[in-house]
Scaffold this motif. Structure first.
Motif, PDB file in Angstrom:
ATOM      1  N   UNK A 196      43.469  40.113  42.671  1.00 46.81           N
ATOM      2  CA  UNK A 196      43.583  39.594  41.298  1.00 46.81           C
ATOM      3  C   UNK A 196      42.238  39.696  40.580  1.00 46.81           C
ATOM      4  N   UNK A 197      41.181  39.255  41.227  1.00 44.88           N
ATOM      5  CA  UNK A 197      39.844  39.308  40.619  1.00 44.88           C
ATOM      6  C   UNK A 197      39.418  40.745  40.346  1.00 44.88           C
ATOM      7  N   UNK A 198      39.743  41.635  41.277  1.00 46.89           N
ATOM      8  CA  UNK A 198      39.406  43.051  41.094  1.00 46.89           C
ATOM      9  C   UNK A 198      40.105  43.602  39.850  1.00 46.89           C
ATOM     10  N   UNK A 199      41.406  43.382  39.753  1.00 50.49           N
ATOM     11  CA  UNK A 199      42.174  43.909  38.621  1.00 50.49           C
ATOM     12  C   UNK A 199      41.694  43.292  37.310  1.00 50.49           C
ATOM     13  N   UNK A 200      41.421  41.996  37.305  1.00 50.80           N
ATOM     14  CA  UNK A 200      40.953  41.334  36.079  1.00 50.80           C
ATOM     15  C   UNK A 200      39.642  41.928  35.569  1.00 50.80           C
ATOM     16  N   UNK A 258      47.756  30.468  28.551  1.00 57.02           N
ATOM     17  CA  UNK A 258      47.628  31.824  28.026  1.00 57.02           C
ATOM     18  C   UNK A 258      48.978  32.518  27.856  1.00 57.02           C
ATOM     19  N   UNK A 259      49.807  32.495  28.903  1.00 55.13           N
ATOM     20  CA  UNK A 259      51.063  33.241  28.837  1.00 55.13           C
ATOM     21  C   UNK A 259      52.027  32.666  27.813  1.00 55.13           C
ATOM     22  N   UNK A 260      52.020  31.369  27.662  1.00 53.39           N
ATOM     23  CA  UNK A 260      52.876  30.744  26.647  1.00 53.39           C
ATOM     24  C   UNK A 260      52.358  31.065  25.250  1.00 53.39           C
ATOM     25  N   UNK A 261      51.041  30.931  25.070  1.00 57.54           N
ATOM     26  CA  UNK A 261      50.419  31.176  23.765  1.00 57.54           C
ATOM     27  C   UNK A 261      50.658  32.603  23.273  1.00 57.54           C
ATOM     28  N   UNK A 262      50.590  33.569  24.188  1.00 58.27           N
ATOM     29  CA  UNK A 262      50.695  34.977  23.805  1.00 58.27           C
ATOM     30  C   UNK A 262      52.050  35.601  24.163  1.00 58.27           C
ATOM     31  N   UNK A 263      53.033  34.766  24.501  1.00 59.44           N
ATOM     32  CA  UNK A 263      54.396  35.223  24.807  1.00 59.44           C
ATOM     33  C   UNK A 263      54.432  36.302  25.895  1.00 59.44           C
ATOM     34  N   UNK A 264      53.677  36.077  26.942  1.00 59.85           N
ATOM     35  CA  UNK A 264      53.630  37.003  28.062  1.00 59.85           C
ATOM     36  C   UNK A 264      54.726  36.601  29.047  1.00 59.85           C
ATOM     37  N   UNK A 265      55.796  37.389  29.090  1.00 59.19           N
ATOM     38  CA  UNK A 265      56.923  37.000  29.944  1.00 59.19           C
ATOM     39  C   UNK A 265      57.655  38.201  30.547  1.00 59.19           C
ATOM     40  N   UNK A 266      57.020  39.362  30.522  1.00 57.85           N
ATOM     41  CA  UNK A 266      57.649  40.582  31.038  1.00 57.85           C
ATOM     42  C   UNK A 266      56.897  41.043  32.287  1.00 57.85           C
ATOM     43  N   UNK A 267      57.588  41.084  33.412  1.00 60.09           N
ATOM     44  CA  UNK A 267      56.986  41.544  34.659  1.00 60.09           C
ATOM     45  C   UNK A 267      56.938  43.068  34.655  1.00 60.09           C
ATOM     46  N   UNK A 268      55.734  43.618  34.579  1.00 55.13           N
ATOM     47  CA  UNK A 268      55.592  45.076  34.504  1.00 55.13           C
ATOM     48  C   UNK A 268      54.961  45.691  35.755  1.00 55.13           C
ATOM     49  N   UNK A 269      54.402  44.847  36.616  1.00 57.36           N
ATOM     50  CA  UNK A 269      53.763  45.343  37.838  1.00 57.36           C
ATOM     51  C   UNK A 269      53.617  44.184  38.812  1.00 57.36           C
ATOM     52  N   UNK A 270      53.728  44.496  40.100  1.00 56.01           N
ATOM     53  CA  UNK A 270      53.425  43.500  41.116  1.00 56.01           C
ATOM     54  C   UNK A 270      53.038  44.207  42.403  1.00 56.01           C
ATOM     55  N   UNK A 271      52.309  43.490  43.227  1.00 54.08           N
ATOM     56  CA  UNK A 271      51.946  43.964  44.559  1.00 54.08           C
ATOM     57  C   UNK A 271      52.164  42.813  45.529  1.00 54.08           C
ATOM     58  N   UNK A 272      52.550  43.146  46.738  1.00 52.03           N
ATOM     59  CA  UNK A 272      52.653  42.156  47.808  1.00 52.03           C
ATOM     60  C   UNK A 272      51.450  42.330  48.719  1.00 52.03           C
ATOM     61  N   UNK A 273      50.930  41.205  49.201  1.00 51.28           N
ATOM     62  CA  UNK A 273      49.797  41.246  50.131  1.00 51.28           C
ATOM     63  C   UNK A 273      50.135  40.423  51.368  1.00 51.28           C
ATOM     64  N   UNK A 274      49.331  40.581  52.382  1.00 52.46           N
ATOM     65  CA  UNK A 274      49.571  39.882  53.642  1.00 52.46           C
ATOM     66  C   UNK A 274      49.141  38.437  53.655  1.00 52.46           C
ATOM     67  N   UNK A 275      48.190  38.092  52.801  1.00 56.09           N
ATOM     68  CA  UNK A 275      47.717  36.708  52.785  1.00 56.09           C
ATOM     69  C   UNK A 275      47.123  36.349  51.430  1.00 56.09           C
ATOM     70  N   UNK A 276      46.938  35.068  51.213  1.00 57.36           N
ATOM     71  CA  UNK A 276      46.504  34.571  49.903  1.00 57.36           C
ATOM     72  C   UNK A 276      45.086  35.030  49.552  1.00 57.36           C
ATOM     73  N   UNK A 277      44.206  35.114  50.517  1.00 58.30           N
ATOM     74  CA  UNK A 277      42.828  35.534  50.211  1.00 58.30           C
ATOM     75  C   UNK A 277      42.796  36.989  49.729  1.00 58.30           C
ATOM     76  N   UNK A 278      43.586  37.838  50.339  1.00 53.44           N
ATOM     77  CA  UNK A 278      43.678  39.230  49.902  1.00 53.44           C
ATOM     78  C   UNK A 278      44.227  39.291  48.478  1.00 53.44           C
ATOM     79  N   UNK A 279      45.229  38.466  48.197  1.00 50.34           N
ATOM     80  CA  UNK A 279      45.827  38.434  46.858  1.00 50.34           C
ATOM     81  C   UNK A 279      44.820  37.973  45.813  1.00 50.34           C
ATOM     82  N   UNK A 280      44.049  36.953  46.117  1.00 50.36           N
ATOM     83  CA  UNK A 280      43.054  36.434  45.167  1.00 50.36           C
ATOM     84  C   UNK A 280      41.966  37.479  44.916  1.00 50.36           C
ATOM     85  N   UNK A 281      41.517  38.140  45.957  1.00 50.84           N
ATOM     86  CA  UNK A 281      40.507  39.194  45.784  1.00 50.84           C
ATOM     87  C   UNK A 281      41.040  40.331  44.925  1.00 50.84           C
TER      88      UNK A 281
END
Length: 87
Positions: A57-61, A32-55
């Motif tokens: 990600x799904x919420x934001x999506x 997806x990112x290559x196809x649509x030239x998505x290469x600009x970091x405009x937002x990020x969040x840090x989390x305490x663990x991978x499960x929190x990060x995955x949840x």
């Protein structure tokens, strides 16, 4: 992440933001990112663990485009490439 014109947004999870951004900028992986030239970091969040990060990600999506835009603009009102400011 977004493309140059901010009309495409990508949400993902990584354990190494700097490496992952470099992969997107250098079009290392097909997809997806290559196809649509998505290469600009405009937002990020840090989390305490991978499960929190995955949840999160799904919420934001699942959000509307307006809600995603509002989230990005809460941290980065001009949609600047945050990866460039940390280099």
């Amino acid at each position: 992440m977004a493309n140059k014109n901010n009309n495409v947004i990508y949400t993902g999870v990584t354990n190494d933001l700097k490496r992952r951004v470099a992969e997107h900028k250098n079009k290392i992986n097909d997809g997806f990112t290559k196809k649509y030239n998505v290469d600009k970091l405009v937002f990020y969040e840090k989390t305490g663990n991978v499960m929190t990060a995955i949840l999160r990600e799904k919420q934001i999506k699942s959000w509307s485009r307006k809600k995603k835009n509002d989230l990005i603009e809460s941290m980065n009102p001009k949609w600047a490439d945050l990866a460039l400011s940390s280099e």
